[in-house]
Design an enzyme around this catalytic site. Structure first.
Site, mmCIF file in Angstrom:
data_model
loop_
_atom_site.group_PDB
_atom_site.id
_atom_site.type_symbol
_atom_site.label_atom_id
_atom_site.label_comp_id
_atom_site.label_asym_id
_atom_site.label_seq_id
_atom_site.Cartn_x
_atom_site.Cartn_y
_atom_site.Cartn_z
ATOM 1 N N ILE A 155 -20.789 132.161 56.611
ATOM 2 C CA ILE A 155 -20.758 132.109 55.148
ATOM 3 C C ILE A 155 -21.870 131.718 54.617
ATOM 4 C CG2 ILE A 155 -19.478 130.435 53.486
ATOM 5 C CD1 ILE A 155 -17.095 130.091 55.164
ATOM 6 N N ASP A 174 -30.057 124.384 59.164
ATOM 7 C CA ASP A 174 -29.135 124.545 60.181
ATOM 8 C C ASP A 174 -29.890 124.060 61.665
ATOM 9 O OD1 ASP A 174 -27.402 125.533 62.334
ATOM 10 O OD2 ASP A 174 -26.289 126.851 60.832
ATOM 11 N N ASP A 259 -13.943 122.889 46.699
ATOM 12 C CA ASP A 259 -12.652 123.920 46.867
ATOM 13 C C ASP A 259 -12.055 122.958 48.183
ATOM 14 O OD1 ASP A 259 -10.970 126.253 47.077
ATOM 15 O OD2 ASP A 259 -11.913 126.747 48.747
ATOM 16 N N GLU A 264 -5.794 116.687 51.059
ATOM 17 C CA GLU A 264 -5.222 117.944 50.386
ATOM 18 C C GLU A 264 -3.970 117.896 50.262
ATOM 19 O OE1 GLU A 264 -7.251 121.471 51.891
ATOM 20 O OE2 GLU A 264 -9.248 120.567 51.380
ATOM 21 N N HIS A 282 -8.626 124.821 47.647
ATOM 22 C CA HIS A 282 -8.667 125.462 49.041
ATOM 23 C C HIS A 282 -8.564 126.861 49.313
ATOM 24 C CE1 HIS A 282 -9.727 123.933 53.383
ATOM 25 N NE2 HIS A 282 -9.933 125.435 53.242
ATOM 26 N N ALA A 285 -10.698 131.477 50.838
ATOM 27 C CA ALA A 285 -10.171 132.665 51.722
ATOM 28 C C ALA A 285 -9.196 133.511 50.928
ATOM 29 C CB ALA A 285 -9.822 132.208 53.144
HETATM 30 P P1 NAD Z 1 -19.671 129.412 61.106
HETATM 31 O O1 NAD Z 1 -19.361 128.574 62.600
HETATM 32 O O2 NAD Z 1 -20.213 130.666 61.220
HETATM 33 O O3 NAD Z 1 -20.991 128.585 60.870
HETATM 34 C C1 NAD Z 1 -21.293 127.056 60.796
HETATM 35 C C2 NAD Z 1 -22.620 126.681 60.941
HETATM 36 O O4 NAD Z 1 -22.820 125.367 60.632
HETATM 37 C C3 NAD Z 1 -23.069 127.332 62.128
HETATM 38 O O5 NAD Z 1 -24.299 128.074 61.934
HETATM 39 C C4 NAD Z 1 -23.631 125.819 62.940
HETATM 40 O O6 NAD Z 1 -24.916 125.831 63.548
HETATM 41 C C5 NAD Z 1 -23.823 125.091 61.677
HETATM 42 N N1 NAD Z 1 -23.750 123.701 62.029
HETATM 43 C C6 NAD Z 1 -22.789 123.064 62.848
HETATM 44 N N2 NAD Z 1 -23.349 121.560 62.986
HETATM 45 C C7 NAD Z 1 -24.245 121.503 62.013
HETATM 46 C C8 NAD Z 1 -24.785 120.353 61.560
HETATM 47 N N3 NAD Z 1 -24.547 119.271 62.048
HETATM 48 N N4 NAD Z 1 -25.646 120.600 60.440
HETATM 49 C C9 NAD Z 1 -26.007 121.786 59.923
HETATM 50 N N5 NAD Z 1 -25.355 122.837 60.365
HETATM 51 C C10 NAD Z 1 -24.511 122.753 61.046
HETATM 52 O O7 NAD Z 1 -18.567 129.120 60.300
HETATM 53 P P2 NAD Z 1 -18.412 129.597 58.917
HETATM 54 O O8 NAD Z 1 -17.452 130.702 59.060
HETATM 55 O O9 NAD Z 1 -19.551 129.762 58.012
HETATM 56 O O10 NAD Z 1 -17.606 128.368 57.964
HETATM 57 C C11 NAD Z 1 -18.220 127.290 57.712
HETATM 58 C C12 NAD Z 1 -17.234 126.217 57.558
HETATM 59 O O11 NAD Z 1 -16.688 126.640 55.973
HETATM 60 C C13 NAD Z 1 -16.099 126.265 58.178
HETATM 61 O O12 NAD Z 1 -16.299 125.294 59.137
HETATM 62 C C14 NAD Z 1 -14.951 125.672 57.539
HETATM 63 O O13 NAD Z 1 -14.643 124.055 57.415
HETATM 64 C C15 NAD Z 1 -15.342 126.183 56.176
HETATM 65 N N6 NAD Z 1 -14.307 127.440 55.631
HETATM 66 C C16 NAD Z 1 -13.602 126.813 54.422
HETATM 67 C C17 NAD Z 1 -12.902 127.978 53.651
HETATM 68 C C18 NAD Z 1 -12.117 127.657 52.368
HETATM 69 O O14 NAD Z 1 -11.378 128.421 52.174
HETATM 70 N N7 NAD Z 1 -12.742 127.041 51.566
HETATM 71 C C19 NAD Z 1 -12.675 129.242 54.527
HETATM 72 C C20 NAD Z 1 -13.176 129.340 55.712
HETATM 73 C C21 NAD Z 1 -14.172 128.597 56.178
#
Ligand code: NAD
Length: 315
Positions: A155, A174, A259, A264, A282, A285
């Site tokens: 994301i 990151d 979001d 929640e 939320h 997606a």
């Molecule tokens: P992803 O696993 O592709 O990316 C997460 C990134 O966070 C990775 O690159 C990882 O290296 C990094 N990371 C891990 N620990 C970290 C830290 N301590 N500091 C900084 N970076 C760190 O996941 P994604 O698909 O990009 O999703 C990210 C988050 O978004 C998910 O974990 C989820 O909680 C959230 N999400 C929310 C919705 C929504 O409906 N709002 C939908 C999907 C995902």
């Protein structure tokens, strides 16, 4: 074989074509009819006799899994696994899978949408115009400003690309992505504290872990630029909501876009109701495209696991 399907968007359409592989495989499909994620207690009742779950944002803690006598796979419809006790699942030989990237564009576009909604006060202006009023806006422009992306995963990378597309400079943090890989995309690698100090918009895209809980804590919020915007489309718990509320009340933050919430639905969030907070349920997606990708991905993972093959998307 019995399969439980809990995501509300799939439970509303039990005859959907995408569910065909499950209908073929299972003797019975059981849908969540509550219109919301299941609690641990509700899962504890539902899981006995279930072989596999297509799982929404329900609470799969040790208590919920205690009676899961046949369960072999929890196939998350989405990416976050913070609601699944992975140790408890592993202890019972239950595999957990997810659908990485399936909703990345959808969440990224919501993050950018929230940035504009906050910066231009779109919800307030809309509500007043719809009510017969003709208010004056007092927004800020995003182009030329700095966008900070915390978490450069599926994301975060798309958010960074979209932010650059609207003329913003992008900082990204990151710890697990090499600085060179961040720089190759046109974003500038930064430390977490540098990013919070320098960005006009800070957007959180990390998973909720012990190490990321309150990544936007009181000190980092205080260090943000006066008039900055904070966005959380990731998970509640990443922002110290009380500290963010204080910064809004003090006029230090321009606004907050959310979001995701500590609890929640967020009945008692100190942020809700503030005129400069734009809140969505939320729903990052919830696009036709992401729902289709998450459904087909989660179903494919479940079918693979229940057929005795290891999904490449095992956590
Ligand atoms: P992803 O696993 O592709 O990316 C997460 C990134 O966070 C990775 O690159 C990882 O290296 C990094 N990371 C891990 N620990 C970290 C830290 N301590 N500091 C900084 N970076 C760190 O996941 P994604 O698909 O990009 O999703 C990210 C988050 O978004 C998910 O974990 C989820 O909680 C959230 N999400 C929310 C919705 C929504 O409906 N709002 C939908 C999907 C995902």
């Amino acid at each position: 074989m019995r399969i439980l399907i809990t995501p509300t968007s799939l439970s509303r359409t039990p005859d959907a074509e995408v569910l065909a592989p499950l209908r073929e495989m299972a003797d019975e499909l059981i849908f969540n009819t509550l219109g919301r994620p299941l609690t641990s207690a509700e899962l504890a009742e539902a899981l006995p006799g279930i072989d596999g779950v297509i799982a929404g944002l329900d609470t799969y803690d040790a208590a919920a899994l205690a009676g899961a006598d046949r369960l072999r796979v929890i196939s998350r419809y989405g990416v976050g696994v913070n609601n699944v006790d992975l140790d408890a699942a592993a202890g019972r030989g239950i595999h957990v899978t997810r659908t990485p990237g399936a909703n990345a564009s959808a969440v990224a576009e919501l993050a950018i949408g929230l940035a504009f909604a906050v910066a231009r006060e779109i919800p307030r202006l809309h509500a007043e115009v719809a009510d017969g009023g003709w208010p004056r806006g007092s927004g800020i422009e995003l182009g030329g400003r700095t966008f900070g992306v915390v978490g450069f995963g599926a994301i975060g990378r798309i958010v960074a690309e979209r932010a650059r597309g609207i003329g913003m400079n992008v900082l990204a943090y990151d710890p697990f992505v090499p600085a060179t890989a961040i720089a190759e995309t046109g974003a500038t690698p930064a430390s977490l504290d540098e990013l919070f100090r320098a960005a006009d918009v800070v957007s959180l895209h990390v998973p909720l872990l012990e190490s990321t809980r309150h990544v936007a804590d009181a000190a980092r919020i205080a260090a943000m630029k006066p008039g900055a915007i904070l966005l959380n489309t990731s998970r509640g718990g990443l922002i110290d909501e009380a500290a963010a509320r204080e910064a809004l009340d003090a006029g230090h933050l321009f606004g907050v876009g959310l979001d995701a919430y500590e609890t929640e639905p967020p009945q008692d969030s100190p942020l809700l109701g503030h005129p400069r907070v734009v809140a969505t349920p939320h729903s990052g997606a919830h696009t036709a495209e992401a729902v289709a990708r998450m459904a087909s991905g989660a179903i494919q993972n479940l079918v693979e696991e229940l057929s005795g093959r290891a999904s490449v998307h095992r956590v």
